[in-house]
Design a protein around this motif. Structure first.
Motif, mmCIF file in Angstrom:
data_model
loop_
_atom_site.group_PDB
_atom_site.id
_atom_site.type_symbol
_atom_site.label_atom_id
_atom_site.label_comp_id
_atom_site.label_asym_id
_atom_site.label_seq_id
_atom_site.Cartn_x
_atom_site.Cartn_y
_atom_site.Cartn_z
ATOM 1 N N LYS A 1 0.983 -1.152 -0.145
ATOM 2 C CA LYS A 1 -0.402 0.110 0.087
ATOM 3 C C LYS A 1 0.367 0.756 0.140
ATOM 4 C CE LYS A 1 -2.964 0.899 2.651
ATOM 5 N NZ LYS A 1 -4.796 1.510 2.397
ATOM 6 N N SER B 1 -8.010 -0.699 4.318
ATOM 7 C CA SER B 1 -9.056 -1.140 2.581
ATOM 8 C C SER B 1 -7.295 -1.080 2.045
ATOM 9 C CB SER B 1 -9.474 0.596 2.897
ATOM 10 O OG SER B 1 -7.850 1.349 2.846
ATOM 11 N N ASN C 1 -6.041 0.099 -0.832
ATOM 12 C CA ASN C 1 -6.237 1.110 -1.786
ATOM 13 C C ASN C 1 -4.747 0.945 -1.566
ATOM 14 O OD1 ASN C 1 -7.327 1.697 0.482
ATOM 15 N ND2 ASN C 1 -6.320 3.859 -0.119
ATOM 16 N N GLU D 1 -15.840 2.993 4.842
ATOM 17 C CA GLU D 1 -15.474 2.643 5.668
ATOM 18 C C GLU D 1 -16.424 2.541 7.044
ATOM 19 O OE1 GLU D 1 -13.861 4.909 4.441
ATOM 20 O OE2 GLU D 1 -12.049 4.238 3.279
ATOM 21 N N SER E 1 -10.592 4.984 -1.554
ATOM 22 C CA SER E 1 -10.642 2.845 -1.067
ATOM 23 C C SER E 1 -11.885 2.246 -2.748
ATOM 24 C CB SER E 1 -11.747 2.885 -0.125
ATOM 25 O OG SER E 1 -11.162 3.602 1.611
ATOM 26 N N HIS F 1 -5.840 12.014 2.360
ATOM 27 C CA HIS F 1 -6.969 10.486 2.190
ATOM 28 C C HIS F 1 -7.671 10.491 0.723
ATOM 29 C CE1 HIS F 1 -6.229 8.067 6.406
ATOM 30 N NE2 HIS F 1 -5.891 7.095 4.752
HETATM 31 MG MG MG Z 1 -8.560 3.261 3.894
#
Ligand code: MG
Ligand code: TXA
Length: 347
Positions: free
Chosen positions: A64, A151, A153, A188, A159, A241
């Motif tokens: 990630k 997540s 991604n 999420e 995500s 994010h």
């Molecule tokens: Mg995340």
């Protein structure tokens, strides 16, 4: 780590006895043995690894590109498994588990240090949840180990709500992807800290503050979510994010003023996208106009949000101008994600 070939398993989430299907068995075995595998949950796709193994967790962070001080959520199939990871389950936490599990609620509890220190980023607490997705549950039961999963991604990007999103971000970097179709909730889980007398929401998500209060009485919100300058108690919250490549702005005054801003950027030669709702779509003229559903139906907006943000990038949009949403119910989580995606740029 590099896995030249990422295995791709397609699983029908409505099939009976999922844990017996060979794809799930294979994926579960890889997780058990320390490889990392992406799988669907009811919120977004997660990238799972054996929470007891440092090596496996290292692979998650590497794939990630995630900052190592950002702890991971541990996914389990039962409350009994939670007991093996924590010092205690306070009464309020137990009430929340009984009310919302399996479901989009993550509960932070005092850790007994059995999971890898890499999972908790050396905190004295551990975040746990039981996801509400037949594929995730079958995989967790079959792996029979606690599974740490952020997540799936690349860190900082929206995500993934489909296996194709995961494939786009992580193909060649992970052992495999279990494709169980599009996820449901779309944002999420809510992260709630239950280590003190009054629960504290560290990250808004699929379960609303009102829902939590209905079960557990008064619930606080981490002040860092509302005001700049406070150190957030959920380390992940401090990073940029959910952001598409395009530069994004939230516009509180729409449609007229939003359209004026579109026109200004287009005159500068930029490709401009508008993120709006079904009710308002005909108000705009831009290079790409996308909606996540009707404003009246925030659940659907949440469900489509990340896929829509990714679509702007597919169309090489330079600037996204997004309408704001009321911070009520799941609108709280939607606005939290939009503000982060936009780096708090509100016009
Ligand atoms: Mg995340
Ligand atoms: O819906 C979800 O929660 C998804 C799916 C895959 O389950 N997972 C997810 O994980 O969103 P991730 O890593 O993207 O976000 C985890 C959040 C971060 O904000 C992190 O800082 C927080 O949970 N967290 C994890 N452990 C924590 C702890 N011990 N104390 C406080 N915050 C914690």
């Amino acid at each position: 780590m590099s896995n030249k070939q990422t295995v791709y398993w397609i699983v029908d989430k409505n099939k009976d006895n999922l844990h017996k299907c060979s794809e799930i068995k294979e994926a579960a075995l890889w997780i058990k043995q320390g490889e990392v595998v992406a799988f669907p949950t009811e919120t977004v796709y997660g990238l799972g690894g054996n929470a007891m193994m440092d090596d496996a967790i290292e692979k998650i962070f590497t794939a990630k590109g995630r900052p190592s001080d950002n702890p991971l959520i541990v996914h389990v199939a039962s409350k009994e498994q939670v007991r093996m990871l924590v010092l205690e389950i306070p009464t309020l936490a137990e009430m929340l588990m009984d009310a919302f599990w399996p479901g989009p609620l993550t509960i932070v509890l005092p850790s007994n240090n059995s999971v890898s220190q890499r999972v908790t980023a050396n905190l004295s607490t551990v975040a746990v949840r039981i996801p509400d997705h037949p594929v995730a549950l079958a995989l967790l039961e079959e792996a029979n180990v606690p599974v740490a999963a952020p997540s799936a991604n690349v860190s900082g990007k929206p995500s993934p709500t489909t296996a194709q999103h995961v494939n786009h971000d992580l193909n060649g970097k992970i052992k495999g992807i279990v494709d169980g179709g599009k996820t449901g909730v779309g944002v999420e889980s809510t992260v709630v800290d239950c280590t003190e007398a009054i629960p504290v929401i560290l990250r808004p998500g699929g379960i609303t503050k009102e829902q939590l209060e209905h079960v557990a009485g008064p619930v606080k919100v981490d002040p860092a979510l509302e005001q700049e300058g406070n150190t957030p108690r959920s380390p992940g919250v401090k990073y940029t994010h959910y952001a598409p490549n395009a530069e994004m702005y939230l516009v509180t005054d729409y449609p007229q003023r939003l359209q004026m801003i579109v026109d200004t950027y287009r005159q500068e030669g930029k490709r401009v996208g508008v993120l709006t709702t079904e009710e308002a779509v005909s108000n705009y003229e831009a290079d790409l106009i996308l909606t996540c559903g009707f404003r009246e139906d925030l659940e659907t907006v949440a469900s489509n949000l990340y896929a829509t943000l990714r679509q702007f990038d597919e169309h090489e949009i330079d600037i996204i101008l997004a309408e704001t949403f009321p911070k009520q119910g799941v609108g709280e989580a939607i606005m939290n994600r939009l503000e982060k995606a936009a780096g708090k740029k509100v016009i």
